[in-house]
Scaffold this motif. Structure first.
Motif, PDB file in Angstrom:
ATOM      1  N   MET A 117       3.734   5.962 -24.293  1.00  0.00           N
ATOM      2  CA  MET A 117       2.772   5.316 -23.689  1.00  0.00           C
ATOM      3  C   MET A 117       3.677   3.801 -23.307  1.00  0.00           C
ATOM      4  SD  MET A 117      -0.249   4.113 -23.076  1.00  0.00           S
ATOM      5  CE  MET A 117      -1.144   5.557 -23.591  1.00  0.00           C
ATOM      6  N   ARG A 118       3.125   3.450 -21.914  1.00  0.00           N
ATOM      7  CA  ARG A 118       3.917   2.310 -21.508  1.00  0.00           C
ATOM      8  C   ARG A 118       2.988   0.887 -21.978  1.00  0.00           C
ATOM      9  NH1 ARG A 118       7.163   3.577 -16.619  1.00  0.00           N
ATOM     10  NH2 ARG A 118       6.927   1.476 -16.315  1.00  0.00           N
ATOM     11  N   VAL A 119       3.697   0.380 -22.350  1.00  0.00           N
ATOM     12  CA  VAL A 119       3.137  -1.046 -23.186  1.00  0.00           C
ATOM     13  C   VAL A 119       3.873  -2.414 -22.383  1.00  0.00           C
ATOM     14  CG1 VAL A 119       2.499   0.139 -25.014  1.00  0.00           C
ATOM     15  CG2 VAL A 119       4.451  -0.925 -25.058  1.00  0.00           C
ATOM     16  N   GLU A 120       4.657  -2.206 -21.438  1.00  0.00           N
ATOM     17  CA  GLU A 120       5.258  -3.457 -21.180  1.00  0.00           C
ATOM     18  C   GLU A 120       4.322  -4.630 -20.459  1.00  0.00           C
ATOM     19  OE1 GLU A 120       4.562  -0.864 -17.613  1.00  0.00           O
ATOM     20  OE2 GLU A 120       5.972  -0.445 -19.390  1.00  0.00           O
ATOM     21  N   ASP A 121       2.937  -4.440 -20.556  1.00  0.00           N
ATOM     22  CA  ASP A 121       1.926  -5.464 -20.062  1.00  0.00           C
ATOM     23  C   ASP A 121       1.588  -5.920 -21.410  1.00  0.00           C
ATOM     24  OD1 ASP A 121       0.612  -3.159 -20.601  1.00  0.00           O
ATOM     25  OD2 ASP A 121      -1.050  -3.907 -19.671  1.00  0.00           O
ATOM     26  N   ALA A 122       1.960  -5.737 -22.383  1.00  0.00           N
ATOM     27  CA  ALA A 122       1.449  -5.826 -23.914  1.00  0.00           C
ATOM     28  C   ALA A 122       2.088  -7.208 -24.252  1.00  0.00           C
ATOM     29  CB  ALA A 122       1.680  -4.819 -24.845  1.00  0.00           C
ATOM     30  N   ASP A 123       0.990  -8.030 -25.123  1.00  0.00           N
ATOM     31  CA  ASP A 123       1.647  -9.169 -25.589  1.00  0.00           C
ATOM     32  C   ASP A 123       1.945  -8.797 -27.292  1.00  0.00           C
ATOM     33  OD1 ASP A 123       1.499 -11.115 -23.608  1.00  0.00           O
ATOM     34  OD2 ASP A 123      -0.604 -10.901 -23.707  1.00  0.00           O
ATOM     35  N   ILE A 124       1.062  -7.758 -27.428  1.00  0.00           N
ATOM     36  CA  ILE A 124       1.165  -7.471 -28.910  1.00  0.00           C
ATOM     37  C   ILE A 124       0.934  -5.936 -28.966  1.00  0.00           C
ATOM     38  CG2 ILE A 124       0.184  -7.647 -31.273  1.00  0.00           C
ATOM     39  CD1 ILE A 124      -0.919 -10.503 -30.371  1.00  0.00           C
ATOM     40  N   VAL A 125       1.810  -5.321 -29.776  1.00  0.00           N
ATOM     41  CA  VAL A 125       1.728  -4.035 -30.050  1.00  0.00           C
ATOM     42  C   VAL A 125       1.601  -3.592 -31.509  1.00  0.00           C
ATOM     43  CG1 VAL A 125       2.709  -1.665 -29.617  1.00  0.00           C
ATOM     44  CG2 VAL A 125       3.018  -3.354 -27.891  1.00  0.00           C
ATOM     45  N   TYR A 126       0.819  -2.876 -31.954  1.00  0.00           N
ATOM     46  CA  TYR A 126       0.431  -2.615 -33.238  1.00  0.00           C
ATOM     47  C   TYR A 126       0.407  -1.185 -33.689  1.00  0.00           C
ATOM     48  CZ  TYR A 126      -2.076  -2.120 -37.817  1.00  0.00           C
ATOM     49  OH  TYR A 126      -2.310  -1.812 -39.087  1.00  0.00           O
ATOM     50  N   ALA A 127       1.115  -0.412 -34.606  1.00  0.00           N
ATOM     51  CA  ALA A 127       1.101   0.960 -34.786  1.00  0.00           C
ATOM     52  C   ALA A 127       1.149   0.722 -36.470  1.00  0.00           C
ATOM     53  CB  ALA A 127       2.210   1.390 -34.444  1.00  0.00           C
ATOM     54  N   TYR A 128       0.048   1.577 -36.819  1.00  0.00           N
ATOM     55  CA  TYR A 128      -0.148   2.025 -38.329  1.00  0.00           C
ATOM     56  C   TYR A 128       0.220   3.223 -38.664  1.00  0.00           C
ATOM     57  CZ  TYR A 128      -2.111   1.124 -42.978  1.00  0.00           C
ATOM     58  OH  TYR A 128      -2.478   0.963 -44.381  1.00  0.00           O
ATOM     59  N   LEU A 129       1.527   3.685 -39.005  1.00  0.00           N
ATOM     60  CA  LEU A 129       1.976   5.022 -38.952  1.00  0.00           C
ATOM     61  C   LEU A 129       2.241   5.427 -40.047  1.00  0.00           C
ATOM     62  CD1 LEU A 129       3.975   4.956 -35.603  1.00  0.00           C
ATOM     63  CD2 LEU A 129       1.654   5.664 -35.931  1.00  0.00           C
ATOM     64  N   PRO A 130       2.349   6.782 -40.625  1.00  0.00           N
ATOM     65  CA  PRO A 130       2.879   7.139 -41.832  1.00  0.00           C
ATOM     66  C   PRO A 130       4.264   7.278 -41.783  1.00  0.00           C
ATOM     67  CG  PRO A 130       1.857   9.149 -40.532  1.00  0.00           C
ATOM     68  CD  PRO A 130       1.448   7.754 -39.896  1.00  0.00           C
ATOM     69  N   ARG A 131       5.058   7.221 -42.672  1.00  0.00           N
ATOM     70  CA  ARG A 131       6.480   7.296 -42.830  1.00  0.00           C
ATOM     71  C   ARG A 131       7.007   8.347 -41.954  1.00  0.00           C
ATOM     72  NH1 ARG A 131       9.051   3.833 -47.199  1.00  0.00           N
ATOM     73  NH2 ARG A 131       7.313   2.657 -47.921  1.00  0.00           N
ATOM     74  N   ALA A 132       6.437   9.612 -42.360  1.00  0.00           N
ATOM     75  CA  ALA A 132       6.858  10.964 -41.564  1.00  0.00           C
ATOM     76  C   ALA A 132       6.728  10.672 -40.074  1.00  0.00           C
ATOM     77  CB  ALA A 132       6.023  12.144 -42.109  1.00  0.00           C
ATOM     78  N   MET A 133       6.268   9.907 -39.580  1.00  0.00           N
ATOM     79  CA  MET A 133       6.132   9.673 -38.033  1.00  0.00           C
ATOM     80  C   MET A 133       7.170   8.888 -37.591  1.00  0.00           C
ATOM     81  SD  MET A 133       2.257   9.912 -37.039  1.00  0.00           S
ATOM     82  CE  MET A 133       2.747   9.993 -35.251  1.00  0.00           C
ATOM     83  N   LEU A 134       7.862   7.865 -38.523  1.00  0.00           N
ATOM     84  CA  LEU A 134       8.814   7.064 -37.969  1.00  0.00           C
ATOM     85  C   LEU A 134      10.032   7.547 -37.831  1.00  0.00           C
ATOM     86  CD1 LEU A 134       7.840   4.199 -40.483  1.00  0.00           C
ATOM     87  CD2 LEU A 134       7.172   4.355 -37.880  1.00  0.00           C
ATOM     88  N   PRO A 135      10.816   7.106 -36.743  1.00  0.00           N
ATOM     89  CA  PRO A 135      12.419   7.700 -36.501  1.00  0.00           C
ATOM     90  C   PRO A 135      13.316   7.410 -37.673  1.00  0.00           C
ATOM     91  CG  PRO A 135      11.534   5.999 -34.847  1.00  0.00           C
ATOM     92  CD  PRO A 135      10.337   6.097 -35.973  1.00  0.00           C
TER      93      PRO A 135
END
Length: 135
Positions: A117-135
């Motif tokens: 997802m392109r989020v360059e216009d965002a002031d705030i980006v939030y993600a609530y992810l399980p650990r398995a999805m994190l790099p």
């Protein structure tokens, strides 16, 4: 006699609705989507951070918005924000849009890959992810 027919029709309607909902949730589960709604204490912490550090933000992205509860609550708490919820699962996007419709808020829900997802216009980006999805 009419009462019995009416009662049977109502029962059939309720059974049909629950069957469709069960089918939607089954499809969602079979596709491997995670269901991680944001907890109340996490919401409160996010509200506090925004109020303290970025109260004039204009655009908020909720990546992995699930069924849209947090995105809708963000719009309620911060009506000036343009809130965009992103989710890959089509069933969750459907329920997000229904949640938004019934809440009367103007949240935009997009079906897409949160990692692309392109989020360059965002002031705030939030993600609530399980650990398995994190790099």
């Amino acid at each position: 006699m009419m009462f019995i027919i009416f009662a049977l029709l109502v029962l059939f309607g309720i059974t049909l609705v629950f069957s469709i909902l069960f089918l939607f949730f089954s499809i969602d589960s079979l596709t491997g989507d995670n269901d991680l709604p944001t907890r109340a204490r996490v919401k409160k912490a996010v509200y506090t951070v925004i109020e303290k550090y970025n109260p004039y933000a204009r655009t908020f992205y909720d990546l992995g918005c699930c069924r849209g509860g947090f995105a809708v609550s963000m719009k309620k708490k911060f009506p000036h924000l343009s809130v965009i919820g992103v989710e890959n699962g089509f069933v969750k996007i459907f329920f997000s849009r229904m949640n938004n419709l019934f809440s009367g808020r103007k949240v935009r829900f997009v079906r897409g890959d949160i990692f692309r997802m392109r989020v360059e216009d965002a002031d705030i980006v939030y993600a609530y992810l399980p650990r398995a999805m994190l790099p």
